[in-house]
Design a protein around this motif. Structure first.
Motif, PDB file in Angstrom:
ATOM      1  N   GLY A  13       0.791  -1.222   0.000  1.00 17.58           N
ATOM      2  CA  GLY A  13       0.000   0.000   0.000  1.00 17.58           C
ATOM      3  C   GLY A  13       0.823   1.272   0.000  1.00 17.58           C
ATOM      4  N   ASN A  14       1.953   1.258   0.687  1.00 15.04           N
ATOM      5  CA  ASN A  14       2.824   2.437   0.764  1.00 15.04           C
ATOM      6  C   ASN A  14       4.119   2.259  -0.021  1.00 15.04           C
ATOM      7  OD1 ASN A  14       1.091   3.959   2.458  1.00 15.04           O
ATOM      8  ND2 ASN A  14       1.783   2.761   4.222  1.00 15.04           N
ATOM      9  N   GLY A  15       4.147   1.273  -0.903  1.00 18.00           N
ATOM     10  CA  GLY A  15       5.348   1.034  -1.692  1.00 18.00           C
ATOM     11  C   GLY A  15       5.934  -0.340  -1.442  1.00 18.00           C
ATOM     12  N   LEU A  16       6.887  -0.711  -2.279  1.00 18.78           N
ATOM     13  CA  LEU A  16       7.452  -2.059  -2.240  1.00 18.78           C
ATOM     14  C   LEU A  16       8.307  -2.331  -1.006  1.00 18.78           C
ATOM     15  CD1 LEU A  16       8.409  -2.423  -6.004  1.00 18.78           C
ATOM     16  CD2 LEU A  16       6.447  -3.416  -4.825  1.00 18.78           C
ATOM     17  N   MET A  17       8.730  -1.274  -0.308  1.00 17.49           N
ATOM     18  CA  MET A  17       9.489  -1.480   0.922  1.00 17.49           C
ATOM     19  C   MET A  17       8.658  -2.229   1.961  1.00 17.49           C
ATOM     20  SD  MET A  17      12.647  -0.851   1.807  1.00 17.49           S
ATOM     21  CE  MET A  17      13.176   0.598   0.881  1.00 17.49           C
ATOM     22  N   ASP A  18       7.330  -2.100   1.882  1.00 23.57           N
ATOM     23  CA  ASP A  18       6.440  -2.787   2.823  1.00 23.57           C
ATOM     24  C   ASP A  18       6.588  -4.304   2.761  1.00 23.57           C
ATOM     25  OD1 ASP A  18       5.455  -0.313   3.436  1.00 23.57           O
ATOM     26  OD2 ASP A  18       3.489  -0.598   2.503  1.00 23.57           O
ATOM     27  N   LEU A  19       6.985  -4.825   1.618  1.00 26.56           N
ATOM     28  CA  LEU A  19       6.954  -6.273   1.415  1.00 26.56           C
ATOM     29  C   LEU A  19       7.966  -7.024   2.264  1.00 26.56           C
ATOM     30  CD1 LEU A  19       6.530  -6.497  -2.469  1.00 26.56           C
ATOM     31  CD2 LEU A  19       4.771  -6.662  -0.702  1.00 26.56           C
ATOM     32  N   PHE A  20       9.048  -6.350   2.669  1.00 20.68           N
ATOM     33  CA  PHE A  20      10.106  -7.061   3.386  1.00 20.68           C
ATOM     34  C   PHE A  20       9.572  -7.744   4.647  1.00 20.68           C
ATOM     35  CE2 PHE A  20      13.133  -7.082   6.909  1.00 20.68           C
ATOM     36  CZ  PHE A  20      14.062  -7.986   6.416  1.00 20.68           C
ATOM     37  N   ALA A  21       8.967  -6.966   5.551  1.00 23.83           N
ATOM     38  CA  ALA A  21       8.497  -7.523   6.818  1.00 23.83           C
ATOM     39  C   ALA A  21       7.359  -8.511   6.603  1.00 23.83           C
ATOM     40  CB  ALA A  21       8.061  -6.400   7.760  1.00 23.83           C
ATOM     41  N   GLU A  22       6.460  -8.198   5.667  1.00 25.01           N
ATOM     42  CA  GLU A  22       5.325  -9.079   5.417  1.00 25.01           C
ATOM     43  C   GLU A  22       5.785 -10.464   4.965  1.00 25.01           C
ATOM     44  OE1 GLU A  22       2.375  -7.200   2.916  1.00 25.01           O
ATOM     45  OE2 GLU A  22       2.890  -5.244   3.737  1.00 25.01           O
ATOM     46  N   PHE A  23       6.762 -10.487   4.057  1.00 23.35           N
ATOM     47  CA  PHE A  23       7.239 -11.776   3.577  1.00 23.35           C
ATOM     48  C   PHE A  23       8.122 -12.481   4.599  1.00 23.35           C
ATOM     49  CE2 PHE A  23       5.402 -10.729  -0.366  1.00 23.35           C
ATOM     50  CZ  PHE A  23       5.314 -11.902  -1.092  1.00 23.35           C
ATOM     51  N   LYS A  24       8.811 -11.722   5.438  1.00 23.72           N
ATOM     52  CA  LYS A  24       9.624 -12.372   6.464  1.00 23.72           C
ATOM     53  C   LYS A  24       8.743 -13.108   7.471  1.00 23.72           C
ATOM     54  CE  LYS A  24      13.585 -11.854   9.506  1.00 23.72           C
ATOM     55  NZ  LYS A  24      14.627 -10.996  10.053  1.00 23.72           N
ATOM     56  N   VAL A  25       7.580 -12.550   7.790  1.00 20.53           N
ATOM     57  CA  VAL A  25       6.630 -13.249   8.659  1.00 20.53           C
ATOM     58  C   VAL A  25       6.208 -14.567   8.024  1.00 20.53           C
ATOM     59  CG1 VAL A  25       4.278 -13.177   9.577  1.00 20.53           C
ATOM     60  CG2 VAL A  25       5.767 -11.214   9.864  1.00 20.53           C
ATOM     61  N   LEU A  26       6.042 -14.553   6.699  1.00 21.96           N
ATOM     62  CA  LEU A  26       5.586 -15.756   6.013  1.00 21.96           C
ATOM     63  C   LEU A  26       6.679 -16.811   5.897  1.00 21.96           C
ATOM     64  CD1 LEU A  26       3.542 -14.218   3.039  1.00 21.96           C
ATOM     65  CD2 LEU A  26       2.659 -15.122   5.196  1.00 21.96           C
ATOM     66  N   ASP A  27       7.876 -16.418   5.426  1.00 24.61           N
ATOM     67  CA  ASP A  27       8.878 -17.439   5.064  1.00 24.61           C
ATOM     68  C   ASP A  27      10.211 -17.306   5.785  1.00 24.61           C
ATOM     69  OD1 ASP A  27      10.226 -15.343   3.842  1.00 24.61           O
ATOM     70  OD2 ASP A  27       9.770 -15.962   1.794  1.00 24.61           O
ATOM     71  N   MET A  28      10.263 -16.470   6.818  1.00 26.65           N
ATOM     72  CA  MET A  28      11.468 -16.311   7.642  1.00 26.65           C
ATOM     73  C   MET A  28      12.651 -15.774   6.843  1.00 26.65           C
ATOM     74  SD  MET A  28      10.441 -17.205  10.646  1.00 26.65           S
ATOM     75  CE  MET A  28      11.975 -17.384  11.535  1.00 26.65           C
ATOM     76  N   GLY A  29      12.387 -15.077   5.739  1.00 25.66           N
ATOM     77  CA  GLY A  29      13.456 -14.442   4.984  1.00 25.66           C
ATOM     78  C   GLY A  29      13.973 -15.214   3.796  1.00 25.66           C
ATOM     79  N   GLN A  30      13.289 -16.297   3.390  1.00 27.88           N
ATOM     80  CA  GLN A  30      13.778 -17.121   2.279  1.00 27.88           C
ATOM     81  C   GLN A  30      13.811 -16.349   0.962  1.00 27.88           C
ATOM     82  OE1 GLN A  30      12.068 -21.078   1.877  1.00 27.88           O
ATOM     83  NE2 GLN A  30      11.555 -21.081   4.045  1.00 27.88           N
TER      84      GLN A  30
END
Length: 216
Positions: A166-183
């Motif tokens: 919603g606020n740009g692609l920088m948002d995706l880092f934390a969201e995806f880390k919750v899902l896959d632990m940083g894979q």
């Protein structure tokens, strides 16, 4: 009362997707049935494949209070599922946790409380659903850090949102880390920035915003 046969073809496709992928997300617009899709997949995982036994759902307060329990009562194939809402005062939350159910739903503001409540003990949930995944976009927030402490214990994780960036692609880092632990996007925000962005607005060495690199 509608049943599983009444799901739309795209909803059935999504149910299969959630069952096949232990860590995944549904990026669907509002009104397309993220809740019923997820509940149907959970019922299969609970009673068909027996892959999970207790599910924690994290959601905005109103959604945690009304939406999930309301959806559960609308569908024939979900009648056997029991849900407890971990809401209200600390005493009421503890009481909800003590009652037997397959599904437990908590508002996102109380995630930190829940993790502290089980400090020194194993969190009794083997599946995690994050309704409105974008509310965990801040990698430096208390709720994100609290959830990451126990994230490895959940063998299945589903993220739900219609606005993943919603606020740009920088948002995706934390969201995806919750899902896959940083894979996929890495374990550290600095590496993610270096790989996919360049500084945009700056004042000396202070960077105020970033732009995605070409092709990022």
């Amino acid at each position: 009362m509608p049943g599983e046969k009444d799901l739309h073809p795209y909803q059935k496709f999504c149910v299969d997707f959630l069952e096949e992928k232990p860590q995944c997300a549904l990026f669907l617009d509002c009104g397309l049935g993220k809740t019923i899709i997820t509940l149907t997949a959970i019922s299969h995982l609970l009673y068909d494949s027996y892959e999970v036994s207790r599910v924690l759902i994290i959601a905005p307060l109103r959604v945690a209070r009304d939406t999930w329990i309301g959806e559960l009562s609308k569908w024939e194939h979900l009648k056997g599922l029991r849900m407890e809402r971990i809401l209200g005062t600390p005493r009421e939350r503890v009481a909800a946790l003590s009652r037997k159910a397959e599904l437990y739903v908590i508002n996102r503001e109380n995630v930190e409380w829940l993790i502290k409540h089980y400090a020194g003990r194993r969190l009794p949930f083997d599946m995690l659903v994050i309704d409105e995944l974008s509310s965990f976009k801040n990698w430096n927030s208390k709720r994100f850090k609290s959830l990451m402490k126990v994230r490895p214990r959940a063998k299945r994780v589903i993220g739900l949102t219609g606005t993943p960036s919603g606020n740009g692609l920088m948002d995706l880092f934390a969201e995806f880390k919750v899902l896959d632990m940083g894979q996929r996007l890495g374990r550290f925000i600095t590496k993610y920035r270096q790989d996919y962005f360049r500084p945009d607005r700056m004042n000396g060495q202070m960077v105020y915003s970033y732009k995605p690199l070409p092709g990022a």
